[in-house]
Design an enzyme around this catalytic site. Structure first.
Site, PDB file in Angstrom:
ATOM      1  N   ASP A 185      25.637  53.188 -81.047  1.00 52.32           N
ATOM      2  CA  ASP A 185      25.751  53.358 -79.586  1.00 52.32           C
ATOM      3  C   ASP A 185      25.349  54.790 -79.253  1.00 52.32           C
ATOM      4  OD1 ASP A 185      26.374  52.885 -76.864  1.00 52.32           O
ATOM      5  OD2 ASP A 185      28.438  53.573 -77.131  1.00 52.32           O
ATOM      6  N   SER A 186      25.155  55.055 -77.951  1.00 60.51           N
ATOM      7  CA  SER A 186      24.863  56.426 -77.537  1.00 60.51           C
ATOM      8  C   SER A 186      26.074  57.331 -77.758  1.00 60.51           C
ATOM      9  CB  SER A 186      24.494  56.431 -76.052  1.00 60.51           C
ATOM     10  OG  SER A 186      25.545  55.844 -75.299  1.00 60.51           O
ATOM     11  N   TYR A 225      22.638  57.416 -72.173  1.00 54.96           N
ATOM     12  CA  TYR A 225      21.331  56.748 -72.184  1.00 54.96           C
ATOM     13  C   TYR A 225      20.969  56.177 -70.802  1.00 54.96           C
ATOM     14  CZ  TYR A 225      20.655  56.416 -77.310  1.00 54.96           C
ATOM     15  OH  TYR A 225      20.423  56.668 -78.632  1.00 54.96           O
ATOM     16  N   GLY A 226      21.982  55.773 -70.066  1.00 54.22           N
ATOM     17  CA  GLY A 226      21.771  54.961 -68.864  1.00 54.22           C
ATOM     18  C   GLY A 226      20.985  55.620 -67.760  1.00 54.22           C
ATOM     19  N   CYS A 281      25.447  48.563 -77.576  1.00 56.30           N
ATOM     20  CA  CYS A 281      25.101  49.290 -76.361  1.00 56.30           C
ATOM     21  C   CYS A 281      24.159  48.403 -75.546  1.00 56.30           C
ATOM     22  CB  CYS A 281      24.397  50.582 -76.770  1.00 56.30           C
ATOM     23  SG  CYS A 281      23.736  51.550 -75.417  1.00 56.30           S
ATOM     24  N   ASN A 282      24.598  48.031 -74.362  1.00 56.67           N
ATOM     25  CA  ASN A 282      23.769  47.168 -73.505  1.00 56.67           C
ATOM     26  C   ASN A 282      22.486  47.885 -73.088  1.00 56.67           C
ATOM     27  OD1 ASN A 282      25.750  44.742 -72.441  1.00 56.67           O
ATOM     28  ND2 ASN A 282      26.860  46.591 -72.954  1.00 56.67           N
ATOM     29  N   THR A 283      22.598  49.197 -72.870  1.00 61.12           N
ATOM     30  CA  THR A 283      21.446  49.964 -72.383  1.00 61.12           C
ATOM     31  C   THR A 283      20.369  50.045 -73.458  1.00 61.12           C
ATOM     32  OG1 THR A 283      23.068  51.291 -71.176  1.00 61.12           O
ATOM     33  CG2 THR A 283      20.812  52.120 -71.243  1.00 61.12           C
ATOM     34  N   GLU A 341      33.234  59.853 -72.649  1.00 59.13           N
ATOM     35  CA  GLU A 341      32.821  60.860 -73.631  1.00 59.13           C
ATOM     36  C   GLU A 341      33.756  62.065 -73.616  1.00 59.13           C
ATOM     37  OE1 GLU A 341      30.527  60.567 -76.078  1.00 59.13           O
ATOM     38  OE2 GLU A 341      30.309  58.507 -75.375  1.00 59.13           O
ATOM     39  N   CYS A 362      28.744  47.398 -70.073  1.00 55.76           N
ATOM     40  CA  CYS A 362      28.462  48.632 -70.824  1.00 55.76           C
ATOM     41  C   CYS A 362      29.656  48.818 -71.744  1.00 55.76           C
ATOM     42  CB  CYS A 362      28.345  49.813 -69.863  1.00 55.76           C
ATOM     43  SG  CYS A 362      28.359  51.439 -70.671  1.00 55.76           S
ATOM     44  N   THR A 363      29.410  49.089 -73.014  1.00 58.01           N
ATOM     45  CA  THR A 363      30.535  49.122 -73.953  1.00 58.01           C
ATOM     46  C   THR A 363      31.512  50.264 -73.637  1.00 58.01           C
ATOM     47  OG1 THR A 363      29.077  50.290 -75.526  1.00 58.01           O
ATOM     48  CG2 THR A 363      29.367  47.918 -75.830  1.00 58.01           C
ATOM     49  N   HIS A 364      31.021  51.326 -73.006  1.00 60.22           N
ATOM     50  CA  HIS A 364      31.940  52.400 -72.603  1.00 60.22           C
ATOM     51  C   HIS A 364      32.971  51.914 -71.578  1.00 60.22           C
ATOM     52  CE1 HIS A 364      28.988  55.157 -74.408  1.00 60.22           C
ATOM     53  NE2 HIS A 364      29.838  56.152 -74.239  1.00 60.22           N
TER      54      HIS A 364
HETATM   55  N1  DGL Z   1      27.488  52.218 -74.121  1.00 64.54           N
HETATM   56  C1  DGL Z   1      26.273  52.012 -73.477  1.00 64.54           C
HETATM   57  C2  DGL Z   1      26.088  50.609 -72.926  1.00 64.54           C
HETATM   58  O1  DGL Z   1      26.701  49.686 -73.409  1.00 64.54           O
HETATM   59  C3  DGL Z   1      25.516  53.077 -72.765  1.00 64.54           C
HETATM   60  C4  DGL Z   1      26.156  54.247 -72.136  1.00 64.54           C
HETATM   61  C5  DGL Z   1      25.138  55.343 -71.842  1.00 64.54           C
HETATM   62  O2  DGL Z   1      24.802  56.060 -72.799  1.00 64.54           O
HETATM   63  O3  DGL Z   1      24.700  55.474 -70.683  1.00 64.54           O
HETATM   64  O4  DGL Z   1      25.319  50.388 -72.026  1.00 64.54           O
END
Ligand code: DGL
Length: 267
Positions: A7-8, A39-40, A71-73, A151, A183-185
């Site tokens: 993941d990011s 990442y988003g 990570c979905n992104t 984060e 988003c996993t976060h």
């Molecule tokens: N955890 C990530 C997701 O599932 C991305 C978060 C990010 O880095 O913007 O999309």
């Protein structure tokens, strides 16, 4: 051979926890690209470059059985290209829209998909929406602020609650039956989100579905049995890595994982 979760940042730890519970005898690597999180808000091309650099770093250090892009992104930006580049199984994630729609089938209420701005605008998600029976029942909301909070280890408290109230304010939430945590976060914020949305709203995420898919790919016979008497446990064999490569980062990831594992066990 390791199963890698990528993941990011810290978000994928929530998926790793589910995998450890379901597959306690496996060995894991958790790799966070904390040099480039979030990442988003980057372009698809930039995210693809970040992800391949990280996977190459992982492959220099470990023998890999499978990689879960937790990570979905990163999945929406890179998964198809990654599959043509590497020969091991690569499991991606996408917002759990179908289970959310299933949960509102009787009530006819609306579904709100939350994710990063990149996930929402990418072709992969737009295609997913286009294939639904009732795409008009679905609205979207980017919540990049939650990635920054996660984060910083801020999973609750007045700032988080104020941010969520402000973001949800344009939506008449009584009309919604489900919110997708795409988003996993965002999975870290289940409790905080529950504090600000009506009680009837169901929160869905893709974590269990992703681990089911991992099991199907690694061990189809086990997948057939699962759900019956599957033993649940906790894997101890996890190596934490990050693109920053510092001991502080490694420890931060390990500590966040332990905190989340305790919270999930109490829930
Ligand atoms: N955890 C990530 C997701 O599932 C991305 C978060 C990010 O880095 O913007 O999309």
């Amino acid at each position: 051979m390791k199963i890698v979760f990528f993941d990011s940042g810290v978000g994928g730890l929530t998926v790793l926890q589910e995998a450890c519970r379901r597959l306690p005898a496996e060995s894991y690597v958790y790799y966070a690209d904390t040099l480039n999180v979030p990442y988003g808000v980057h372009s698809k091309e930039e995210v693809y470059g970040f992800v391949t650099a990280c996977i190459d770093d992982i492959l220099r250090n470990h023998e890999v059985k499978a990689i879960v892009i937790a990570c979905n992104t990163a999945t929406s930006a890179a998964v198809d290209d990654l599959r043509s580049r590497y020969s091991f199984p690569i499991i991606g994630m996408e917002p759990a829209v179908k289970p959310a729609l299933e949960s509102v089938r009787e009530s006819g209420r609306r579904v709100l998909v939350t994710a990063t701005p990149l996930t929402l605008k990418e072709h992969k998600f737009q295609t997913l929406l286009g294939r639904l029976e009732s795409p008009g029942q679905v609205d979207t909301l980017g919540l990049p602020g939650l990635v920054a909070f996660a984060e910083r280890g801020m999973l609750d408290g007045p700032e988080v609650i104020a941010y969520l109230r402000e973001q949800f304010a344009p939506f008449e939430l009584e009309r919604y039956g489900a919110i997708v945590l795409g988003c996993t976060h965002f999975v870290f914020f289940r409790d905080a989100i529950r504090q600000v949305v009506p009680r009837h709203i169901v929160l869905t995420d893709g974590n269990a579905g992703t681990v089911n898919q991992l099991i199907r790919l690694l061990d189809p016979k086990r997948a057939e049995r699962s759900g019956s008497a599957e033993p649940a446990g906790d894997a101890a064999d996890i190596v934490f890595m990050s693109s920053k490569g510092t001991e502080d980062e490694r420890r931060r990831l390990a500590d966040s994982f332990e905190a989340w594992r305790r919270q999930a066990a109490d829930a």
